[in-house]
Write a protein that holds these residues in place. Structure first.
Motif, PDB file in Angstrom:
ATOM      1  N   SER A  82      -6.902  -7.018   3.382  1.00  0.00           N
ATOM      2  CA  SER A  82      -5.452  -6.839   3.256  1.00  0.00           C
ATOM      3  C   SER A  82      -4.833  -6.617   4.636  1.00  0.00           C
ATOM      4  O   SER A  82      -5.443  -5.988   5.500  1.00  0.00           O
ATOM      5  CB  SER A  82      -5.139  -5.624   2.368  1.00  0.00           C
ATOM      6  N   LYS A  83      -3.612  -7.106   4.826  1.00  0.00           N
ATOM      7  CA  LYS A  83      -3.016  -7.009   6.163  1.00  0.00           C
ATOM      8  C   LYS A  83      -2.593  -5.576   6.476  1.00  0.00           C
ATOM      9  O   LYS A  83      -2.705  -5.115   7.608  1.00  0.00           O
ATOM     10  CB  LYS A  83      -1.836  -7.967   6.280  1.00  0.00           C
ATOM     11  N   TYR A  84      -2.065  -4.864   5.498  1.00  0.00           N
ATOM     12  CA  TYR A  84      -1.586  -3.497   5.744  1.00  0.00           C
ATOM     13  C   TYR A  84      -2.006  -2.641   4.563  1.00  0.00           C
ATOM     14  O   TYR A  84      -1.731  -2.993   3.409  1.00  0.00           O
ATOM     15  CB  TYR A  84      -0.063  -3.510   5.887  1.00  0.00           C
ATOM     16  N   ILE A  85      -2.687  -1.546   4.849  1.00  0.00           N
ATOM     17  CA  ILE A  85      -3.215  -0.718   3.758  1.00  0.00           C
ATOM     18  C   ILE A  85      -2.631   0.694   3.830  1.00  0.00           C
ATOM     19  O   ILE A  85      -2.647   1.333   4.883  1.00  0.00           O
ATOM     20  CB  ILE A  85      -4.754  -0.642   3.811  1.00  0.00           C
ATOM     21  N   ILE A  86      -2.072   1.144   2.707  1.00  0.00           N
ATOM     22  CA  ILE A  86      -1.588   2.513   2.580  1.00  0.00           C
ATOM     23  C   ILE A  86      -2.478   3.196   1.553  1.00  0.00           C
ATOM     24  O   ILE A  86      -2.701   2.647   0.464  1.00  0.00           O
ATOM     25  CB  ILE A  86      -0.120   2.542   2.097  1.00  0.00           C
ATOM     26  N   ILE A 143       1.916  -8.119  -2.719  1.00  0.00           N
ATOM     27  CA  ILE A 143       1.813  -6.658  -2.700  1.00  0.00           C
ATOM     28  C   ILE A 143       0.963  -6.223  -3.894  1.00  0.00           C
ATOM     29  O   ILE A 143       1.168  -6.697  -5.020  1.00  0.00           O
ATOM     30  CB  ILE A 143       3.209  -6.001  -2.797  1.00  0.00           C
ATOM     31  N   VAL A 166       0.456  -6.210   1.728  1.00  0.00           N
ATOM     32  CA  VAL A 166       0.418  -4.747   1.636  1.00  0.00           C
ATOM     33  C   VAL A 166      -0.412  -4.330   0.428  1.00  0.00           C
ATOM     34  O   VAL A 166      -0.228  -4.851  -0.676  1.00  0.00           O
ATOM     35  CB  VAL A 166       1.837  -4.145   1.504  1.00  0.00           C
ATOM     36  N   VAL A 212       7.141  -2.826   7.890  1.00  0.00           N
ATOM     37  CA  VAL A 212       6.434  -3.169   6.650  1.00  0.00           C
ATOM     38  C   VAL A 212       7.249  -2.669   5.466  1.00  0.00           C
ATOM     39  O   VAL A 212       7.821  -1.567   5.531  1.00  0.00           O
ATOM     40  CB  VAL A 212       5.030  -2.528   6.636  1.00  0.00           C
ATOM     41  N   ARG A 271     -12.459  -2.158  10.802  1.00  0.00           N
ATOM     42  CA  ARG A 271     -11.015  -2.020  10.685  1.00  0.00           C
ATOM     43  C   ARG A 271     -10.650  -0.713  11.334  1.00  0.00           C
ATOM     44  O   ARG A 271     -11.275   0.298  11.083  1.00  0.00           O
ATOM     45  CB  ARG A 271     -10.648  -1.977   9.201  1.00  0.00           C
TER      46      ARG A 271
END
Lengths: 264, 292
Positions: B250-254, B174, B231, A263, A236
Motif C-alpha cells: 500500500s502506498k500510505y498506511i495508517i 482506499i 491509502v 493524503v 518499509r
C-alpha cells in the motif's frame, strides 16, 4: 472409497521465518509439522470415510525427518502412510515433485491392485506458497481436477459431488472418479490426536519408496525452474508514531500529518 | 520476445491486476498479444482458460505467458506450464529477461523472505497484484476459446452466491481494514462507516472473519487478497505476517492499535497508539466535517 492425501512437511507456520546469516531461511525455531491445508485435506477425507466407509492413506515426499508429519497423520484417522525418499532429487521443483508423487501413486495403486478414487492435496503450502504441485500432478495423472474444495458428498455412479470455494460464493460440481482435488479451509479444524492413537501411530511402519527407483521418464526428472537463493524484502520505513493521552489530540495530530503529506 | 497476456475480466472489463501484468510484459520489451476467454456457464473457468491459452500458446510461439496472480491465474499458470513443458512461477513480484530465459522474484514464508528463481526457457508466470503500475492503455483483446470445451468432464451443478455485495479489494483506492482489536461485530461496523465516507472498501484480517464480524470475501492477507491501495487504514490490526504480506505494498498506511509494540507500526506511515473504538468515531466525525 479409497482416498490418498499428499502431505508436505513444513516449518510451523505460526513462527516468523527470517533469513539467517548464511542467507538461508532460519528454521531453527519452527517445529516441523504437516502443512495446514494438507491437514484440512486429511480431516475432510477422514470425516468422509467415517460416514461412508473406505480408507485414508497419506503420502509425503522427503527425507526420513518427514515421518514426523506422517506419524501425526496416522494418529488422526489415516490408516496407511507412505514416504517417498527424495534422495537424488533435492533440486526438485513443483514439476519434478508432482512427477515423483504421480509415479509413487501409480506404484502404490499397482501394489494395491486398485486406483485411489480421490487424491487430495492442500491448496498450497504455508512455506513456499507456490500452489503448483497439485496442478502439475493432476495434469500428469490426466485425472479430473477440482480446486479449493471444502466439502465432498457421497459418491454416486462413479462420480462425486464437491463444494468448490470461489472468491465470492461456491459451486457444487460433479466430478468423475478417479479425480484429483485441492482442499481449502473447511468450516471445521482438524482434530487433535488421542494419546492412545498417538502411541499406536508411533509403532506403525511407514513403507518407504526410493525416488530413484520410481518409474520416471528422463524428461520428468529435470526441473523446469531453478532456485537461485533468497533475499530480504525491502524494508518499509516506519513513519510517525502518535502517542497522546486524549484520543481527540491523537486524531488532530493525524490530520496535521495527513495535510502535510497531502493524503486524503 | 513474444508475450501472451491473459486478461481476466470482471463484469466485462479487465481487472486491475491484469492491467499491471501488461506493464510487466511492457517492461520486458515484449510484443504483447492480449487474450481473454469466455467461459460457458456450466463449466469451470480454470478448465476453459487452461485449454484455450494452451491452444493459443502452442500456435503462437510465445516466450512467456503471463497471468494475474488471482485465484484463477495461480491455478491456470502451472496447468498451462505442464502442458507446454515450460517453467512456472506463481506470485511473481518482478520478472527480468535473463539470456534466453527469465529471472523471477517471489515472496516466500509469508513475505518475510523473497526467493530468486531462474527459468532457462519458456515461462508461464502469474504476477502478484500491486507489483507493477497499471498500464494506461490496453491493447486489443483477442477472444480465445477452448477447443475441447465439450470433453471437459467436470460440470457445475449449482452456483451459490455469497451473501452481501461484491467486493473488489484489489482495485480499491482506499481500504479500511479491521482486525481482532475491533472487539465485536458492532464496533467492526465503524470500519464500514469510515470506508463509506472515504469512498473505500472494507478489508479484514483472518481473526475478524473467523469471529464472524464480516464475510471472507473481505479478507486481506496471504490467504485472502493481496492489495496495494493508495491509502490503507488498519484498525485494531496487530500486523501478523499473514496479513502484512497482503497489504505492505500500500502506498500510505495508517494504523491504529492500543499495543505500541504491535508489528503493524513497523510498516505504518502514521501509527496511532490508542483505543481504536474511541479514535475511529472521532476520525469519522472529522472526515464528515471536511467533506461538508
Amino acid at each position: 472409497m479409497e482416498i490418498l492425501v499428499c502431505m508436505k512437511q513444513v516449518p510451523d507456520d505460526s513462527i516468523e521465518i527470517k533469513l539467517g546469516a548464511d542467507g538461508q531461511p532460519d528454521l531453527s525455531k519452527a517445529e516441523p509439522q504437516g502443512n495446514a491445508f494438507d491437514t484440512y485435506a486429511q480431516e475432510l477425507a477422514v470425516r468422509y470415510i467415517e460416514a461412508n466407509g473406505g480408507t485414508v492413506s497419506i503420502l509425503s515426499l522427503g527425507p526420513a525427518e518427514n515421518e514426523t508429519c506422517l506419524k501425526s497423520a496416522l494418529a488422526v484417522g489415516a490408516e496407511k502412510a507412505y514416504r517417498v525418499d527424495d534422495a537424488g532429487f533435492e533440486d526438485a521443483d513443483a514439476f519434478v515433485t508432482a512427477n515423483l508423487l504421480a509415479a509413487a501413486i501409480k506404484k502404490i495403486e499397482a501394489d494395491n491392485g486398485a486406483p485411489f478414487d480421490l487424491v487430495l492435496c492442500g491448496r498450497e503450502s504455508t512455506d513456499y506458497i507456490g500452489g503448483e504441485v497439485a496442478e502439475y500432478l493432476a495434469e500428469k495423472a490426466a485425472r479430473p481436477f477440482v480446486t479449493n474444495v471444502v466439502e465432498i458428498v457421497q459418491e454416486n455412479d462413479g462420480a462425486i459431488q464437491a463444494k468448490k470455494e470461489l472468491d465470492s460464493g461456491y459451486n457444487w460440481v460433479d466430478a468423475p472418479l478417479p479425480a484429483v482435488m485441492t482442499i481449502s479451509k473447511p468450516d471445521y479444524d482438524p482434530r487433535y490426536p488421542k494419546i492412545k492413537d498417538k502411541m499406536a501411530a508411533r509403532k506403525k511402519e511407514v513403507p518407504v519408496l526410493a525416488a530413484v527407483d520410481l518409474a520416471l521418464e528422463d524428461g520428468d526428472k529435470v526441473a523446469l525452474v531453478k532456485y537461485l537463493g533468497y533475499q530480504e524484502p525491502p524494508k518499509r520505513e516506519a513513519g510517525v508514531k502518535i502517542q497522546e493521552e486524549e484520543p481527540a489530540d491523537a486524531v488532530a495530530k493525524m490530520f496535521e500529518i495527513l495535510a502535510a503529506d497531502k493524503v486524503l | 520476445m513474444k508475450a501472451l497476456v491473459y486478461i481476466e475480466k470482471k463484469d466485462g472489463s479487465p481487472i486491475g491486476t491484469s492491467l499491471e501484468v501488461l506493464t510487466a510484459a511492457n517492461a520486458l520489451g515484449a510484443d504483447i498479444t492480449a487474450v481473454s476467454a469466455a467461459v460457458p456457464a456450466d463449466c469451470i473457468d480454470e478448465d476453459i482458460v487452461t485449454s484455450a491459452v494452451v491452444a493459443e500458446a502452442r500456435d503462437g510461439g510465445y516466450d512467456i505467458v503471463l497471468f494475474a496472480a488471482t485465484t484463477l491465474g495461480k491455478i491456470v499458470a502451472p496447468r498451462v506450464a505442464a502442458r507446454l513443458l515450460a517453467g512456472s512461477v506463481n506470485d511473481a513480484i518482478s520478472i527480468a529477461a535473463d539470456g534466453d530465459g527469465f529471472c523471477v522474484i517471489r515472496p516466500v514464508y509469508g513475505g518475510t523472505a523473497q526467493e530468486k528463481i531462474g527459468i532457462a526457457g519458456k515461462a508461464v508466470i502469474s504476477v502478484r497484484s500491486g507489483s507493477y503500475e497499471a498500464a494506461e492503455s490496453v491493447p486489443e483483446i483477442k477472444e480465445i476459446t477452448a477447443p475441447d470445451a465439450d470433453e471437459i468432464g467436470i460440470k457445475i451443478l449449482e452456483a451459490i452466491a455469497e451473501a452481501g455485495e461484491a467486493v473488489n479489494l484489489e482495485d480499491a483506492n482506499i481500504i479500511v481494514a479491521g482486525g481482532r482489536g475491533m472487539g465485536s461485530e458492532e464496533d467492526f461496523a465503524l470500519c464500514k462507516e469510515l470506508a463509506d465516507i472515504l469512498g473505500g472498501v472494507v478489508g479484514a484480517t483472518r481473526p475478524a472473519i473467523e469471529n464472524g464480524w464480516i464475510n471472507r470475501t473481505h479478507q486481506v492477507g496471504q490467504s485472502g487478497k493481496i492489495v496495494a491501495p493508495s491509502v490503507y487504514i488498519a484498525c485494531g490490526v496487530s500486523g501478523a505476517t499473514q496479513h502484512v504480506s497482503g497489504m505492505s505494498g500500500s502506498k500510505y498506511i495508517i494504523a491504529i492499535n492500543k499495543d505500541e509494540e504491535a508489528p503493524i507500526f513497523d510498516v505504518a506511515d502514521i501509527g496511532i497508539v490508542g483505543d481504536v473504538k474511541k479514535i475511529l468515531p472521532l476520525m469519522i466525525e472529522e472526515f464528515k466535517k471536511k467533506q461538508g
